[in-house]
Design a protein around this motif. Structure first.
Motif, PDB file in Angstrom:
ATOM      1  N   PRO A 223      42.389  44.590  43.379  1.00 56.81           N
ATOM      2  CA  PRO A 223      43.734  44.568  42.780  1.00 56.81           C
ATOM      3  C   PRO A 223      44.056  45.829  41.983  1.00 56.81           C
ATOM      4  CG  PRO A 223      42.655  42.456  42.479  1.00 56.81           C
ATOM      5  CD  PRO A 223      41.610  43.394  43.002  1.00 56.81           C
ATOM      6  N   GLY A 224      43.055  46.394  41.327  1.00 52.51           N
ATOM      7  CA  GLY A 224      43.276  47.610  40.555  1.00 52.51           C
ATOM      8  C   GLY A 224      43.732  48.769  41.418  1.00 52.51           C
ATOM      9  N   TYR A 225      43.168  48.880  42.607  1.00 53.36           N
ATOM     10  CA  TYR A 225      43.604  49.920  43.532  1.00 53.36           C
ATOM     11  C   TYR A 225      45.036  49.677  43.982  1.00 53.36           C
ATOM     12  CZ  TYR A 225      38.953  52.004  44.104  1.00 53.36           C
ATOM     13  OH  TYR A 225      37.776  52.659  43.894  1.00 53.36           O
ATOM     14  N   TYR A 226      45.355  48.442  44.338  1.00 52.49           N
ATOM     15  CA  TYR A 226      46.679  48.134  44.853  1.00 52.49           C
ATOM     16  C   TYR A 226      47.767  48.290  43.782  1.00 52.49           C
ATOM     17  CZ  TYR A 226      44.650  46.330  49.169  1.00 52.49           C
ATOM     18  OH  TYR A 226      43.998  46.209  50.360  1.00 52.49           O
ATOM     19  N   LYS A 227      47.416  48.068  42.546  1.00 52.08           N
ATOM     20  CA  LYS A 227      48.403  48.210  41.476  1.00 52.08           C
ATOM     21  C   LYS A 227      48.869  49.657  41.323  1.00 52.08           C
ATOM     22  CE  LYS A 227      47.012  44.185  38.725  1.00 52.08           C
ATOM     23  NZ  LYS A 227      46.396  43.703  37.467  1.00 52.08           N
ATOM     24  N   ARG A 246      45.536  41.313  52.799  1.00 52.63           N
ATOM     25  CA  ARG A 246      46.384  42.302  52.135  1.00 52.63           C
ATOM     26  C   ARG A 246      47.822  41.806  51.978  1.00 52.63           C
ATOM     27  NH1 ARG A 246      44.981  46.088  55.133  1.00 52.63           N
ATOM     28  NH2 ARG A 246      43.343  46.946  53.817  1.00 52.63           N
ATOM     29  N   ILE A 247      48.285  41.008  52.936  1.00 52.23           N
ATOM     30  CA  ILE A 247      49.638  40.460  52.855  1.00 52.23           C
ATOM     31  C   ILE A 247      49.786  39.583  51.614  1.00 52.23           C
ATOM     32  CG2 ILE A 247      51.351  39.006  54.000  1.00 52.23           C
ATOM     33  CD1 ILE A 247      50.789  41.695  55.424  1.00 52.23           C
ATOM     34  N   PHE A 248      48.776  38.780  51.346  1.00 51.96           N
ATOM     35  CA  PHE A 248      48.847  37.830  50.234  1.00 51.96           C
ATOM     36  C   PHE A 248      48.518  38.494  48.901  1.00 51.96           C
ATOM     37  CE2 PHE A 248      47.926  35.700  54.196  1.00 51.96           C
ATOM     38  CZ  PHE A 248      49.056  34.905  54.283  1.00 51.96           C
ATOM     39  N   GLU A 249      47.703  39.537  48.949  1.00 51.99           N
ATOM     40  CA  GLU A 249      47.474  40.319  47.738  1.00 51.99           C
ATOM     41  C   GLU A 249      48.770  41.002  47.304  1.00 51.99           C
ATOM     42  OE1 GLU A 249      42.751  41.220  48.664  1.00 51.99           O
ATOM     43  OE2 GLU A 249      44.324  42.451  49.553  1.00 51.99           O
TER      44      GLU A 249
END
Length: 317
Positions: A223-227, A246-249
Motif C-alpha cells: 500500500p505504501g508504494y501505491y499511495k 491490484r484492482i481492489f487495492e
C-alpha cells in the motif's frame, strides 16, 4: 465452527482470509505450504540431487506431508478451503479430504495457466476468479477481495502513475506506456522485482523512476508504494480474465487505475472516470485521464468486494 485454509501463500494475501474468519468468531487456521523450508544446506543439496537423478522433488513431498501433520493436530474441520489445488498431488488431496465435511477449492489463476481439471472432482464446491473458466466448467464466479481498510483520498501523490510487478514479458507493454506518458510530461514510478530484473535496466529518462531488484516486496509495504501514485497500472498475464488484487487495492486506496483487462467493464464498480481500459495499441492513453479526480463508489457496491463479504459467500456464513 472450525475452518482451515491451505495455500502456497507467496504474497501473504491468503493470510487475510484467516484473519477475517477469526474476526467473525471462527476457529480458523492457515496451513501455508510456501512457508516450508529445507532444514539445512545438506537437505537442500539432497533435494537437488533427487530432482536431477530420480525426478523426485523431496521438498514438495515434505510440504504435502506437513499438511497432513498439521491437520492431524488441528483435528476435524467443518470446512477446508484449498487455494490453487494443483500444487498438491491427488493422493494427498484424498487424505486431506478425510479431515473435513466440506472440501472447497478457490482458483485465482486461470486453468490455462494452472491446470487443475484432474483434481476438481474431489471438491464439493469450486470457486474461480476467472469468468471464462467459471462459465465453461460451472464454477462459482467470485472475484479476489478488497483486504485493505478504506482510505481517504490522497490529494498529494508523488507520481502520476505507479506500477509494481514481477519480472516477465509484461515489461514490453510497460516500456511503451512509460514512453507515451513521458511525452505528455507525466511521471512514472515502476518497481520491477525478479531474479533477472537487473538485466533490464533500460530507462534513463529524467521523467520516470524505474527501480529493479531481486528481493520481493513485503506484502505490508505494497500500500505504501501505491499511495505514491495518483493512478495505478494493472497489466494482466496472458489468458487472464480474472481481476487482479491490484484492482481492489486501488478501490480501497481510492486510486484511479489503468488496465488492459477488458472484462473489468462487466463489473458493477466500473466507472470510466476511475478506470481506463487500454486499447491494444494504447491509443486511448491520454493525459486527460490523469486530470480528473477519483469518484467515490456507492457504499453498497464497495462493501460487496470486501473480504468480510467474500468469506461470508465462500464459507456460507
Amino acid at each position: 465452527m472450525k475452518i482451515c485454509v491451505i495455500s502456497f501463500d507467496f504474497w501473504n494475501y491468503d493470510s487475510h482470509i484467516v484473519d477475517e474468519l477469526r474476526n467473525q468468531g471462527i476457529d480458523a487456521h492457515h496451513i501455508n505450504i510456501g512457508a516450508y523450508q529445507h532444514k539445512n544446506f545438506f537437505a537442500k543439496i539432497k533435494n537437488a540431487f533427487s530432482k536431477v537423478v530420480f525426478g523426485r522433488n523431496l521438498k514438495t513431498e515434505k510440504r504435502q506431508k506437513m499438511i497432513l501433520d498439521r491437520l492431524n493436530k488441528l483435528g476435524k474441520q467443518d470446512q477446508i478451503l484449498v487455494i490453487n489445488p494443483e500444487l498438491i498431488q491427488r493422493e494427498f488431496h484424498l487424505e486431506i479430504k478425510k479431515s473435513t465435511n466440506r472440501y472447497k477449492a478457490y482458483l485465482y489463476d486461470s486453468l490455462s495457466r494452472c491446470p487443475a481439471e484432474h483434481l476438481l472432482d474431489l471438491f464439493d464446491e469450486v470457486f474461480s476468479f476467472d469468468k471464462a473458466d467459471a462459465e465453461k466448467h460451472g464454477f462459482q464466479l467470485i472475484t479476489n477481495y478488497n483486504y485493505l481498510p478504506e482510505n481517504q483520498m490522497d490529494q498529494t501523490p508523488k507520481f502520476d502513475l505507479v506500477y509494481l510487478a514481477s519480472f516477465d514479458k509484461r515489461l514490453v507493454d510497460l516500456y511503451e506506456i512509460i514512453k507515451k506518458l513521458e511525452k505528455s510530461g507525466l511521471s512514472v514510478y515502476a518497481k520491477i522485482v525478479g531474479k533477472k530484473s537487473w538485466k533490464k535496466r533500460l530507462f534513463t529518462s529524467k521523467n520516470s523512476s524505474v527501480s529493479y531488484g531481486v528481493k520481493r516486496i513485503r506484502h505490508e509495504e505494497i500500500p505504501g508504494y501505491y499511495k505514491k501514485g495518483k493512478v495505478l497500472l494493472d497489466l494482466i498475464r496472458d489468458k487472464q480474465t480474472g481481476l487482479s488484487f491490484r484492482i481492489f487495492e486501488a478501490m480501497a486506496l481510492k486510486k484511479k487505475i489503468i488496465t488492459n483487462n477488458h472484462t473489468i467493464k462487466d463489473y458493477d464498480f466500473y466507472n470510466e472516470n476511475n478506470i481506463l481500459v487500454l486499447n491494444e495499441d494504447f491509443s486511448n492513453l491520454q493525459k486527460s485521464f490523469f486530470e480528473t479526480d477519483y469518484q467515490e463508489l456507492n457504499p453498497e457496491i464497495y462493501r460487496k468486494y470486501t473480504l468480510e463479504n467474500w468469506v461470508k459467500i465462500v464459507f456460507d456464513l
